[in-house]
Design a protein around this motif. Structure first.
Motif, short mmCIF file in Angstrom:
data_model
loop_
_atom_site.label_atom_id
_atom_site.label_comp_id
_atom_site.label_asym_id
_atom_site.label_seq_id
_atom_site.Cartn_x
_atom_site.Cartn_y
_atom_site.Cartn_z
N LEU A 5 27.00 -48.81 29.80
CA LEU A 5 26.01 -49.54 28.91
C LEU A 5 24.83 -50.23 29.28
O LEU A 5 23.80 -49.95 28.74
N VAL A 6 24.86 -50.90 30.53
CA VAL A 6 23.83 -51.69 31.08
C VAL A 6 23.17 -50.44 31.60
O VAL A 6 21.75 -50.64 31.49
N LEU B 132 30.24 -55.34 35.82
CA LEU B 132 30.53 -55.70 34.46
C LEU B 132 31.39 -54.69 33.61
O LEU B 132 31.22 -53.77 33.93
N PRO B 133 32.21 -55.11 32.87
CA PRO B 133 32.82 -54.24 31.99
C PRO B 133 31.83 -53.42 31.02
O PRO B 133 30.83 -54.06 30.78
N GLY B 134 31.95 -52.41 30.92
CA GLY B 134 31.01 -51.53 30.06
C GLY B 134 29.68 -51.13 31.13
O GLY B 134 28.63 -51.24 30.59
#
Lengths: 583, 67
Positions: A396-397, A391-393
């Motif tokens: 953050l995940v 995933l992009p980011g």
């Protein structure tokens, strides 16, 4: 960060300190109320100002050795520090060790994955519930588990000094009988040479392994070393095994407790989902309120899915078969946890507890979730890392999953929602202890109850502190009454001395016979035929004029301590030698 | 485009955490009807582990724990 790392690691600025910072934050968040003076007294957690070095704490004669060698270690610590400090060191140390151990163990490629593992393992329902029921000794095993798994894996990889680390980690785990059994099972499962199929697995990571199959003399030496480690961990269990062998109390327990101590549903998900989320302790009073949230089963299922996603990554990064063996170990722990709650297995467990000495250890099977909790956290961390990579980011995940345990279990913070609250013993406890220490002899604690609720320690039942406060053997009721709603169950104890007192009192006879020197009454009525020597507002101490000193020589019980201590000393010496050579 | 996707992922993660957090906080702050009934029963019987406020505050509790 100081770990065995695969290549392509994403490092954050200050990554070396990140894990330690997380551990410190967890300790502060959970134990902040312990900055106040006093002792946290809750269920099985009893600390006193100076726990005496008494035979009965080292080798209990009239009861099963449930806190051996934990009580002996606390008594020894009292030689150099007060009880309040020992309690804080134990609680803070176990939380920090759990976080750092899990963070270092996970074979991650990103530092944030280590943070997910660290917070995930130090903020579980299991830890919260066992903390609320006061079983800090079991939590020392929980904290030692990542270190034990790491050392055991290093044994498989043939790394120098790993065997000594296995013994030292297992020694920490084995301060309670349950912890000792978990350490032994872990050593048996993991600290063995890899089999042919395990070494044949393709290596897809850059991690160096020393798992080439040993043959001939080298193979024999390799297997001999594995057997030696297992025997060493068996020896670590010697204190409680020897104490149980020479105990005068019966070694079989009340099998009705299987139903009382079986895993319990915490919400609509049922007992099995509660266990899958590392919760499910039998006592509703030891469950954080947030576990009743309707979203908890859904979050648990989501985490299980993430763990399934991460298990393949764990196998890939530990190609020596450790991941599969850890999965078997975790599965076994989960099965033991569920055994009391499932129709077929609960009958087997009941029969075993009825017939087999020591099988009572398995009545409260949820305790054995420790390997499962560690395996789950490792797999979730790697699953999240895998998701984040797609995933992009992704950061953050990872940050989101690092915060998830705290968000879903907020009531572990601030001393488990204020339930871990230090209190001071009233001064009369010290006065009674001084009187008893001047003329040591068996003390009967009345009224007959294994646990108390004090006005100065509101809101929590606690095991009678007399057994640890007074420098003499204490005869107290060892039955446990459990509210099964609507009916109640009184679980039979094992102490024959307590049973004799109950019989005398039921027959209207005197509380003390010639084996009792002192009678300590905590509230309640004055027993007949005794001489009052101290009266406080809550405690009254009586001398029994009919006391006749009994001979007791429990020194044979020290053989177990001698054996375990020798094993620890040798392992410590070997560890120190290896470190010196490595420098 | 990547920044936009990152924002979406960040918002989704934040929203999920917020929902989980609110649900947990509600469970902590709002005891269930069963909990209230139990607490009342404990107080009435002066039983349970926290309900000892009756005649003798130091009398042992009726139960060590409750399922």
């Amino acid at each position: 960060m100081v770990t065995d790392q695969p290549s392509e690691v994403e490092r954050l600025p200050g990554s070396r300190l990140l894990l330690y910072g997380c551990a410190a934050a967890v300790v502060l968040a959970v134990l902040a109320p312990l900055a106040r003076a006093g002792y946290v007294l809750r269920y099985d957690m009893v600390f006193v100002p100076r726990q005496p070095l008494s035979w009965d704490l080292f080798v209990p004669s009239g009861a099963l050795p449930r806190a051996v060698p934990q009580d002996a270690l606390v008594s020894l610590s009292a030689l150099i520090m007060p009880g309040w400090l020992a309690q804080r060191i134990a609680l803070a140390g176990l939380l920090a060790a759990a976080a750092i151990g899990a963070g270092r163990l996970v074979p991650a490629r990103r530092d944030l994955t280590r943070v997910v593992a660290a917070i995930g393992y130090a903020w579980t329902p299991f830890l919260a519930e066992r903390l609320l029921i006061g079983q800090w000794g079991l939590l020392v095993c929980y904290a030692a588990m990542p270190w034990l798994v790491r050392a055991a894996r290093d044994v498989r990889l043939g790394r120098p000094g790993a065997g000594a680390r296995v013994v030292l980690a297992a020694a920490c785990a084995a301060i309670t009988p349950t912890g000792g059994l978990i350490a032994l099972a872990t050593t048996l499962a993991l600290a063995r040479p890899p089999g042919r199929s395990e070494t044949a697995q393709p290596t897809r990571t850059a991690e160096p392994t020393g798992t080439a199959e040993r043959t001939g003399t080298a193979g024999l030496r390799w297997r001999g070393r594995g057997l030696g480690l297992v025997l060493a961990v068996v020896a670590l269990n010697a204190p409680w095994l020897v104490a149980a062998a020479i105990a005068t109390s019966p070694l079989v327990s009340d099998s009705r407790a299987v139903a009382a101590f079986a895993a319990r549903a915490e919400n609509w998900g049922g007992a099995l989902v509660a266990l899958a989320g590392t919760g499910g302790i039998w006592n509703a009073d030891a469950v954080p309120g947030s576990r009743a949230a309707p979203l908890v089963p859904l979050i648990t299922i989501g985490l299980l899915a993430a763990a399934a996603f991460g298990f393949g990554r764990l196998r890939q990064r530990w190609p020596d078969g450790t991941a599969t063996r850890l999965a078997w170990l975790a599965g076994g722990g989960l099965l033991l946890g569920a055994a009391g709650a499932l129709p077929g297995t609960s009958d087997v467990l009941r029969t075993a507890v009825d017939l087999l000495p020591g099988a009572g250890l398995f009545r409260d099977g949820q305790k054995f979730l420790i390997p499962y909790a560690l395996g789950l956290v490792l797999c979730i961390s790697l699953g999240v890392e895998r998701i984040a990579a797609r995933l992009p980011g992704g950061r953050l995940v990872l940050v989101g999953f690092a915060l998830l345990p705290v968000v879903t279990l907020p009531d572990l913070a601030w001393g488990a929602g204020g339930k871990l609250r230090p209190v001071a013993y009233p001064a009369e406890w010290a006065a009674v202890a001084k009187t008893v220490a001047a003329e040591p002899g068996p003390v009967l604690s009345l009224p007959m109850s294994a646990y108390r609720v004090y006005s100065w320690n509101p809101g929590a039942a606690v095991y009678d502190p007399a057994g640890r406060y007074l420098a003499s053997p204490v005869v107290a009721d060892d039955r446990l009454a459990v509210d099964l709603r609507p009916e109640a169950l009184v679980i039979r104890g094992e102490s024959e001395a307590a049973a004799a007192v109950r019989e005398r009192l039921a027959a209207g006879g005197p509380a003390a016979d010639s084996t009792i020197r002192w009678v300590l009454v905590q509230g309640g009525n004055q027993p007949a035929g005794l001489t009052e020597v101290y009266r406080g507002t809550e405690l009254t101490l009586y001398r029994n004029p009919g006391y006749r000193a009994q001979e007791r020589n429990p020194s044979t019980g020290l053989a177990g301590y001698l054996l375990a201590g020798s094993v620890v000393a040798v392992a410590g010496w070997r560890r120190a030698t290896t470190r010196r050579r490595q420098r | 485009m990547t920044t936009f996707k990152t924002l979406i992922v960040g918002a989704a993660v934040g929203a999920l955490l917020a929902v989980a957090g609110v649900a947990a906080a509600m469970a902590v702050l709002n005891p269930t009807a069963g909990d209230v009934a139990t607490e009342m029963a404990n107080q009435a019987n002066a039983g349970g582990t926290g309900g000892k406020a009756a005649a003798d505050p130091n009398e042992p509790p009726n139960f060590y724990g409750a399922r």
